[in-house]
Scaffold this motif. Structure first.
Motif, mmCIF file in Angstrom:
data_model
loop_
_atom_site.group_PDB
_atom_site.id
_atom_site.type_symbol
_atom_site.label_atom_id
_atom_site.label_comp_id
_atom_site.label_asym_id
_atom_site.label_seq_id
_atom_site.Cartn_x
_atom_site.Cartn_y
_atom_site.Cartn_z
ATOM 1 N N LEU A 1 10.488 11.315 4.669
ATOM 2 C CA LEU A 1 10.563 12.770 4.846
ATOM 3 C C LEU A 1 9.174 13.361 5.083
ATOM 4 O O LEU A 1 9.033 14.312 5.841
ATOM 5 C CB LEU A 1 11.203 13.404 3.608
ATOM 6 C CG LEU A 1 11.404 14.922 3.655
ATOM 7 C CD1 LEU A 1 12.377 15.312 4.761
ATOM 8 C CD2 LEU A 1 11.906 15.426 2.303
ATOM 9 N N VAL A 2 8.153 12.818 4.462
ATOM 10 C CA VAL A 2 6.798 13.362 4.585
ATOM 11 C C VAL A 2 6.179 12.995 5.922
ATOM 12 O O VAL A 2 5.683 13.855 6.648
ATOM 13 C CB VAL A 2 5.914 12.861 3.424
ATOM 14 C CG1 VAL A 2 4.468 13.277 3.640
ATOM 15 C CG2 VAL A 2 6.420 13.432 2.101
ATOM 16 N N ASP A 3 6.189 11.701 6.286
ATOM 17 C CA ASP A 3 5.553 11.289 7.541
ATOM 18 C C ASP A 3 6.564 10.957 8.630
ATOM 19 O O ASP A 3 6.189 10.504 9.702
ATOM 20 C CB ASP A 3 4.618 10.091 7.311
ATOM 21 C CG ASP A 3 5.353 8.863 6.783
ATOM 22 O OD1 ASP A 3 6.595 8.870 6.751
ATOM 23 O OD2 ASP A 3 4.681 7.891 6.399
ATOM 24 N N GLN A 4 7.851 11.157 8.358
ATOM 25 C CA GLN A 4 8.931 10.987 9.329
ATOM 26 C C GLN A 4 9.039 9.554 9.846
ATOM 27 O O GLN A 4 9.535 9.313 10.936
ATOM 28 C CB GLN A 4 8.757 11.960 10.499
ATOM 29 C CG GLN A 4 8.762 13.414 10.040
ATOM 30 C CD GLN A 4 8.559 14.403 11.163
ATOM 31 O OE1 GLN A 4 8.026 14.062 12.210
ATOM 32 N NE2 GLN A 4 8.989 15.629 10.948
ATOM 33 N N ARG A 5 8.600 8.604 9.021
ATOM 34 C CA ARG A 5 8.720 7.189 9.378
ATOM 35 C C ARG A 5 9.059 6.396 8.118
ATOM 36 O O ARG A 5 8.350 6.507 7.114
ATOM 37 C CB ARG A 5 7.411 6.644 9.976
ATOM 38 C CG ARG A 5 7.034 7.216 11.314
ATOM 39 C CD ARG A 5 5.892 6.427 11.943
ATOM 40 N NE ARG A 5 4.741 6.352 11.045
ATOM 41 C CZ ARG A 5 3.762 7.258 11.017
ATOM 42 N NH1 ARG A 5 3.814 8.303 11.804
ATOM 43 N NH2 ARG A 5 2.733 7.109 10.198
ATOM 44 N N PRO A 6 10.114 5.581 8.134
ATOM 45 C CA PRO A 6 10.399 4.704 6.988
ATOM 46 C C PRO A 6 9.535 3.445 7.050
ATOM 47 O O PRO A 6 9.867 2.473 7.717
ATOM 48 C CB PRO A 6 11.892 4.375 7.154
ATOM 49 C CG PRO A 6 12.145 4.521 8.624
ATOM 50 C CD PRO A 6 11.157 5.524 9.162
ATOM 51 N N ASP A 7 8.395 3.477 6.382
ATOM 52 C CA ASP A 7 7.450 2.362 6.413
ATOM 53 C C ASP A 7 7.783 1.350 5.320
ATOM 54 O O ASP A 7 8.624 1.589 4.453
ATOM 55 C CB ASP A 7 6.019 2.877 6.208
ATOM 56 C CG ASP A 7 5.625 3.891 7.280
ATOM 57 O OD1 ASP A 7 5.957 3.666 8.451
ATOM 58 O OD2 ASP A 7 4.986 4.905 6.927
ATOM 59 N N MET A 8 7.065 0.212 5.346
ATOM 60 C CA MET A 8 7.255 -0.793 4.300
ATOM 61 C C MET A 8 6.887 -0.231 2.934
ATOM 62 O O MET A 8 7.449 -0.633 1.918
ATOM 63 C CB MET A 8 6.420 -2.036 4.609
ATOM 64 C CG MET A 8 6.996 -2.928 5.697
ATOM 65 S SD MET A 8 8.713 -3.435 5.356
ATOM 66 C CE MET A 8 8.510 -4.276 3.794
ATOM 67 N N ARG A 9 5.943 0.704 2.899
ATOM 68 C CA ARG A 9 5.579 1.346 1.627
ATOM 69 C C ARG A 9 6.791 2.043 1.024
ATOM 70 O O ARG A 9 7.014 1.992 -0.184
ATOM 71 C CB ARG A 9 4.451 2.338 1.896
ATOM 72 C CG ARG A 9 4.032 3.178 0.709
ATOM 73 C CD ARG A 9 2.771 3.961 1.071
ATOM 74 N NE ARG A 9 2.394 4.880 0.008
ATOM 75 C CZ ARG A 9 2.622 6.182 0.030
ATOM 76 N NH1 ARG A 9 3.261 6.717 1.045
ATOM 77 N NH2 ARG A 9 2.222 6.964 -0.944
ATOM 78 N N ASP A 10 7.582 2.693 1.873
ATOM 79 C CA ASP A 10 8.770 3.391 1.386
ATOM 80 C C ASP A 10 9.824 2.396 0.910
ATOM 81 O O ASP A 10 10.491 2.620 -0.113
ATOM 82 C CB ASP A 10 9.351 4.268 2.504
ATOM 83 C CG ASP A 10 8.316 5.224 3.068
ATOM 84 O OD1 ASP A 10 7.633 5.879 2.267
ATOM 85 O OD2 ASP A 10 8.186 5.307 4.301
ATOM 86 N N LEU A 11 9.994 1.297 1.646
ATOM 87 C CA LEU A 11 10.999 0.308 1.267
ATOM 88 C C LEU A 11 10.588 -0.423 -0.011
ATOM 89 O O LEU A 11 11.432 -0.760 -0.843
ATOM 90 C CB LEU A 11 11.212 -0.688 2.402
ATOM 91 C CG LEU A 11 11.724 -0.084 3.722
ATOM 92 C CD1 LEU A 11 11.977 -1.173 4.751
ATOM 93 C CD2 LEU A 11 12.984 0.738 3.495
ATOM 94 N N THR A 12 9.291 -0.650 -0.174
ATOM 95 C CA THR A 12 8.811 -1.263 -1.418
ATOM 96 C C THR A 12 9.113 -0.360 -2.605
ATOM 97 O O THR A 12 9.564 -0.816 -3.665
ATOM 98 C CB THR A 12 7.298 -1.525 -1.325
ATOM 99 O OG1 THR A 12 7.033 -2.389 -0.217
ATOM 100 C CG2 THR A 12 6.785 -2.176 -2.597
ATOM 101 N N ALA A 13 8.877 0.944 -2.432
ATOM 102 C CA ALA A 13 9.187 1.895 -3.501
ATOM 103 C C ALA A 13 10.679 1.915 -3.799
ATOM 104 O O ALA A 13 11.096 2.050 -4.953
ATOM 105 C CB ALA A 13 8.706 3.296 -3.108
ATOM 106 N N ALA A 14 11.500 1.767 -2.749
ATOM 107 C CA ALA A 14 12.953 1.751 -2.949
ATOM 108 C C ALA A 14 13.379 0.522 -3.750
ATOM 109 O O ALA A 14 14.291 0.599 -4.583
ATOM 110 C CB ALA A 14 13.668 1.770 -1.596
ATOM 111 N N ILE A 15 12.721 -0.615 -3.530
ATOM 112 C CA ILE A 15 13.030 -1.834 -4.294
ATOM 113 C C ILE A 15 12.688 -1.621 -5.769
ATOM 114 O O ILE A 15 13.465 -1.967 -6.665
ATOM 115 C CB ILE A 15 12.262 -3.037 -3.724
ATOM 116 C CG1 ILE A 15 12.794 -3.398 -2.334
ATOM 117 C CG2 ILE A 15 12.374 -4.247 -4.650
ATOM 118 C CD1 ILE A 15 11.988 -4.462 -1.613
ATOM 119 N N VAL A 16 11.515 -1.020 -6.029
ATOM 120 C CA VAL A 16 11.129 -0.732 -7.411
ATOM 121 C C VAL A 16 12.124 0.244 -8.041
ATOM 122 O O VAL A 16 12.514 0.096 -9.209
ATOM 123 C CB VAL A 16 9.696 -0.160 -7.452
ATOM 124 C CG1 VAL A 16 9.319 0.248 -8.873
ATOM 125 C CG2 VAL A 16 8.698 -1.190 -6.928
#
Length: 209
Positions: free
Chosen positions: A1-16
């Motif tokens: 939502l912030v940078d309009q791109r689902p990056d690996m950083r976002d997916l890593t946070a989703a796993i946590v």
């Protein structure tokens, strides 16, 4: 939502986040290599809840867990995912965008909005070639400045098109809240932060962010 791109950083946070919510457990191991001379850190994911319990999750979260635990696998190592997990990324990212639209945070998917504008810019640039080939014959116009002007116009369209995805009012307000929350732990004084995060449960709740 912030940078309009689902990056690996976002997916890593989703796993946590899924681990915090009890769907998997993340184990950190130290593995000996070269006869014990070297120590390597490895992370192992353990599936805690069966697939039947995944129905409560959003689609992109189910796809994420399915990418971690393929088939009936109950455990998987991070090292084993490095050459396999990338195949799941396009479907997961598509599901993330669809979920943002479903929540009413975007009227249209940001990636598709950008794609339409970039395709338009490419078509505008490509159109200059046949036009520049016809104009000198018809009107005696020098083609090079015309082509350069067309390419420059296409570049301008592409630049603004990249910034065209727009959040809804609801999405803009939520994005500001997210930015504020992200800035809080970076700027707040250490003693105040320690007073806020008092328990392991609260730390786990904030850990994905």
């Amino acid at each position: 939502l912030v940078d309009q791109r689902p990056d690996m950083r976002d997916l890593t946070a989703a796993i946590v986040d899924l681990a915090v919510r009890g769907y998997l457990r993340i184990e950190e191991r130290e593995e000996k290599k070269l006869l014990g001379l070297l120590t390597d850190r490895e992370y192992v994911f353990h599936r805690v809840k069966d697939r039947s319990a995944w129905l409560d999750l959003t689609y992109h979260e189910r796809r994420l867990l399915g990418g971690l635990f393929e088939g009936d696998a109950a455990t998987t190592k991070l090292a084993d995912l490095r050459n396999e997990f990338y195949r799941n990324l396009p479907a997961i990212k598509d599901a993330v965008f669809d979920h943002l639209v479903k929540l009413g945070l975007y009227a249209s998917r940001p990636d598709k909005v950008r794609a339409r504008w970039l395709v338009g810019a490419g078509a505008l640039a490509a159109l200059q070639v046949p036009i520049a080939a016809i104009l000198p014959v018809k009107f005696g116009i020098v083609p090079l400045p015309f082509i350069l002007g067309g390419v420059a116009s296409a570049a301008i369209v592409a630049f603004f098109g990249w910034h065209m995805p727009a959040r809804t009012i609801k999405g803009a307000r939520l994005a500001e809240q997210v930015k504020g929350f992200a800035e809080f732990p970076q700027r707040v004084e250490k003693d105040r932060f320690e007073r806020v995060v008092k328990t392991p449960e609260m730390f786990e709740r904030y850990l994905p962010y």
